[in-house]
Enzyme design. Structure first.
Site, PDB file in Angstrom:
ATOM      1  N   GLU A   2       0.791  -1.230   0.000  1.00  0.00           N
ATOM      2  CA  GLU A   2       0.000   0.000   0.000  1.00  0.00           C
ATOM      3  C   GLU A   2       0.826   1.285   0.000  1.00  0.00           C
ATOM      4  O   GLU A   2       0.629   2.151   0.859  1.00  0.00           O
ATOM      5  CB  GLU A   2      -0.986  -0.016   1.180  1.00  0.00           C
ATOM      6  N   HIS A  53     -10.404  -6.075  -2.591  1.00  0.00           N
ATOM      7  CA  HIS A  53     -11.482  -5.993  -1.592  1.00  0.00           C
ATOM      8  C   HIS A  53     -12.641  -5.250  -2.251  1.00  0.00           C
ATOM      9  O   HIS A  53     -12.681  -4.015  -2.244  1.00  0.00           O
ATOM     10  CB  HIS A  53     -10.996  -5.246  -0.340  1.00  0.00           C
ATOM     11  N   GLU A 106      -6.051 -10.611  -2.085  1.00  0.00           N
ATOM     12  CA  GLU A 106      -6.865 -10.481  -0.856  1.00  0.00           C
ATOM     13  C   GLU A 106      -8.353 -10.424  -1.190  1.00  0.00           C
ATOM     14  O   GLU A 106      -9.098  -9.595  -0.655  1.00  0.00           O
ATOM     15  CB  GLU A 106      -6.461  -9.207  -0.084  1.00  0.00           C
ATOM     16  N   ASP A 130     -12.176 -10.436  -1.470  1.00  0.00           N
ATOM     17  CA  ASP A 130     -13.487 -10.619  -0.829  1.00  0.00           C
ATOM     18  C   ASP A 130     -14.433  -9.603  -1.446  1.00  0.00           C
ATOM     19  O   ASP A 130     -13.998  -8.621  -2.054  1.00  0.00           O
ATOM     20  CB  ASP A 130     -13.434 -10.537   0.710  1.00  0.00           C
ATOM     21  N   ASN A 185       2.092  -4.684  -3.346  1.00  0.00           N
ATOM     22  CA  ASN A 185       0.698  -5.081  -3.180  1.00  0.00           C
ATOM     23  C   ASN A 185      -0.118  -3.836  -2.814  1.00  0.00           C
ATOM     24  O   ASN A 185       0.302  -3.053  -1.963  1.00  0.00           O
ATOM     25  CB  ASN A 185       0.660  -6.108  -2.029  1.00  0.00           C
TER      26      ASN A 185
HETATM   27  O1  G3I Z   1      -3.905  -8.717  18.424  1.00  0.00           O
HETATM   28  C1  G3I Z   1      -4.904  -7.897  19.009  1.00  0.00           C
HETATM   29  C2  G3I Z   1      -5.520  -8.561  20.222  1.00  0.00           C
HETATM   30  O2  G3I Z   1      -4.513  -8.699  21.209  1.00  0.00           O
HETATM   31  C3  G3I Z   1      -6.672  -7.693  20.740  1.00  0.00           C
HETATM   32  O3  G3I Z   1      -7.304  -8.357  21.790  1.00  0.00           O
HETATM   33  C4  G3I Z   1      -7.677  -7.444  19.634  1.00  0.00           C
HETATM   34  C5  G3I Z   1      -8.803  -6.524  20.073  1.00  0.00           C
HETATM   35  O4  G3I Z   1      -9.278  -5.731  19.036  1.00  0.00           O
HETATM   36  O5  G3I Z   1      -7.018  -6.843  18.546  1.00  0.00           O
HETATM   37  C6  G3I Z   1      -6.004  -7.653  17.991  1.00  0.00           C
HETATM   38  O6  G3I Z   1      -5.422  -6.993  16.897  1.00  0.00           O
HETATM   39  C7  G3I Z   1      -6.235  -6.972  15.731  1.00  0.00           C
HETATM   40  C8  G3I Z   1      -5.494  -7.719  14.617  1.00  0.00           C
HETATM   41  O7  G3I Z   1      -6.202  -7.603  13.403  1.00  0.00           O
HETATM   42  C9  G3I Z   1      -5.327  -9.198  14.932  1.00  0.00           C
HETATM   43  O8  G3I Z   1      -6.580  -9.815  15.029  1.00  0.00           O
HETATM   44  C10 G3I Z   1      -6.445  -5.532  15.328  1.00  0.00           C
HETATM   45  O9  G3I Z   1      -7.261  -4.882  16.280  1.00  0.00           O
HETATM   46  C11 G3I Z   1      -7.093  -5.449  13.974  1.00  0.00           C
HETATM   47  O10 G3I Z   1      -7.110  -4.079  13.542  1.00  0.00           O
HETATM   48  C12 G3I Z   1      -6.297  -6.259  12.969  1.00  0.00           C
HETATM   49  O11 G3I Z   1      -6.961  -6.182  11.736  1.00  0.00           O
HETATM   50  C13 G3I Z   1      -6.215  -6.636  10.627  1.00  0.00           C
HETATM   51  C14 G3I Z   1      -6.021  -5.493   9.638  1.00  0.00           C
HETATM   52  O12 G3I Z   1      -5.353  -5.969   8.493  1.00  0.00           O
HETATM   53  C15 G3I Z   1      -5.196  -4.363  10.259  1.00  0.00           C
HETATM   54  O13 G3I Z   1      -5.055  -3.308   9.350  1.00  0.00           O
HETATM   55  C16 G3I Z   1      -7.005  -7.738   9.957  1.00  0.00           C
HETATM   56  O14 G3I Z   1      -7.090  -8.879  10.824  1.00  0.00           O
HETATM   57  C17 G3I Z   1      -6.337  -8.142   8.640  1.00  0.00           C
HETATM   58  O15 G3I Z   1      -7.174  -9.041   7.957  1.00  0.00           O
HETATM   59  C18 G3I Z   1      -6.130  -6.886   7.798  1.00  0.00           C
HETATM   60  O16 G3I Z   1      -5.513  -7.253   6.586  1.00  0.00           O
HETATM   61  C19 G3I Z   1      -5.272  -6.185   5.671  1.00  0.00           C
HETATM   62  C20 G3I Z   1      -4.027  -6.555   4.891  1.00  0.00           C
HETATM   63  O17 G3I Z   1      -2.956  -6.785   5.759  1.00  0.00           O
HETATM   64  C21 G3I Z   1      -3.658  -5.448   3.900  1.00  0.00           C
HETATM   65  N1  G3I Z   1      -4.764  -5.129   3.027  1.00  0.00           N
HETATM   66  C22 G3I Z   1      -6.032  -4.829   3.726  1.00  0.00           C
HETATM   67  C23 G3I Z   1      -6.405  -5.964   4.667  1.00  0.00           C
HETATM   68  C24 G3I Z   1      -7.750  -5.709   5.314  1.00  0.00           C
HETATM   69  O18 G3I Z   1      -7.709  -4.604   6.147  1.00  0.00           O
END
Ligand code: G3I
Length: 318
Positions: free
Chosen positions: A132, A209, A237, A239, A173
């Site tokens: 990004e 997405h 990615e 969906d 990406n």
């Molecule tokens: O690890 C913490 C955990 O300790 C805590 O209890 C919990 C409470 O909210 O949060 C957890 O962290 C989360 C993390 O995912 C792991 O589950 C974050 O809040 C959450 O923001 C994070 O979201 C991820 C996101 O990227 C962050 O920007 C998504 O799972 C993940 O699917 C998403 O993937 C991104 C790609 O990397 C790049 N392209 C877009 C895509 C979708 O946003």
């Protein structure tokens, strides 16, 4: 067999796959389908190879989460996409608040990419080395990396990744490059600049997405424009979300939209594969990010196939 990876490989692709995440690996029903190689021949770690997970403090590397995803994939001989080396999100605060100068930040980027890619040397087919880098208008995103180093962080990261694992395919990406337009053109121009400078770059990942009913009509053209630069491309990615609740009409349109995306990849010879950003609505990132939206995956929250599954089948088959 009308199953997703079987059909993808019959169409000449390397893989059909999915993202997954470490907490999900405790769900045995989920893992059974994740391990179904007729559908999935490739995994991406949705979170556990990112910078906050792998270098939480400077020079201290932790690979346990990523290693668990790799071990899961290797049990079933699934390919792995590495995600990612350098991104403005999910950065530890020591990077964002360090006030590093140009030379120091470049050295931090080099160490991070080199150590991360070296750790997984020989185990990962492709790396999203840069994730990004652009704003939607095609200007460079004002991340800590860009504001401190300009585009130097990009070439530094790509060179470090190449040196660390010469066999890995190195990708940039991004999202909203699936349609032709300012952002996709900016990516084309970046690739040309990197190539002119002799910086290694092998592929462009189109995150994809999408929103039901809004798959860009220029998706295939945009992929072809990257391929014309001598690169491979992948849908990294995928969906296709909707405003809830799901209705039969929305699910039918979603199935058509999945077909459209798959056919675009099928039609572009150097589109090497397609990755879902998780295969079940149970673990989709969408509802947590877009209030009132969801239903983006081909399997529902109870792991039942939705019409979208057959939409993917149709895309590979037609
Ligand atoms: O690890 C913490 C955990 O300790 C805590 O209890 C919990 C409470 O909210 O949060 C957890 O962290 C989360 C993390 O995912 C792991 O589950 C974050 O809040 C959450 O923001 C994070 O979201 C991820 C996101 O990227 C962050 O920007 C998504 O799972 C993940 O699917 C998403 O993937 C991104 C790609 O990397 C790049 N392209 C877009 C895509 C979708 O946003």
């Amino acid at each position: 067999l009308a199953q997703l990876n079987v059909l993808a490989q019959s169409a000449g692709k390397l893989y059909f796959g999915t993202a997954t995440d470490n907490p999900e690996l405790t769900n045995t029903t989920y893992v059974a389908q994740l391990s179904n190689t007729l559908d999935f021949h490739q995994l991406t770690a949705a979170n556990s190879m990112k910078w906050d997970a792998t270098e939480p403090s400077r020079g201290t590397f932790t690979f346990s989460g990523g290693d668990a995803i790799v071990a899961q994939a290797q049990k079933n001989n699934q390919l792995i996409r590495g995600h990612n080396c350098v991104w403005h999100n999910q950065l530890p605060s020591w990077v964002t608040s360090g006030n590093f100068n140009n030379a120091t930040l470049l050295s931090i980027v080099e160490t991070h990419c080199s150590t991360l890619v070296s750790h997984y040397k020989g185990k990962i087919r492709d790396w999203d080395v840069i994730n990004e880098p652009f704003n939607d208008d095609g200007t460079f995103r004002q991340s800590v990396f860009f504001t401190t180093t300009g585009t130097s962080y990009i070439s530094t990261a790509l060179r470090a990744a190449r040196a660390a694992d010469p066999q890995a395919k190195l990708y940039i990406n991004d999202f909203n490059i699936e349609a032709t337009g300012a952002k996709a053109t900016a990516m084309v121009n970046l690739v040309k600049q990197l190539q002119a400078e002799g910086v290694p770059i092998d592929g462009i990942g189109l995150q994809s997405h999408f929103i039901v009913g809004e798959v860009p009509t220029t998706l295939q053209q945009s992929m072809q424009n990257f391929v014309n630069l001598g690169l491979e491309v992948a849908i990294t990615e995928l969906d296709i979300r909707m405003t809830l609740p799901e209705t039969p009409a929305l699910l039918a349109q979603q199935a058509k939209d999945y077909t459209t995306v798959i056919q675009a990849c099928k039609n572009v010879q150097r589109c090497v594969g397609v990755t879902l950003w998780d295969w079940t609505d149970k673990f989709s990132w969408v509802p947590g990010t877009f209030a009132g939206q969801g239903g983006a995956c081909p399997w529902d929250e109870n792991f039942a196939k939705k019409p979208a599954y057959n939409g993917i089948v149709a895309g590979w088959s037609q």
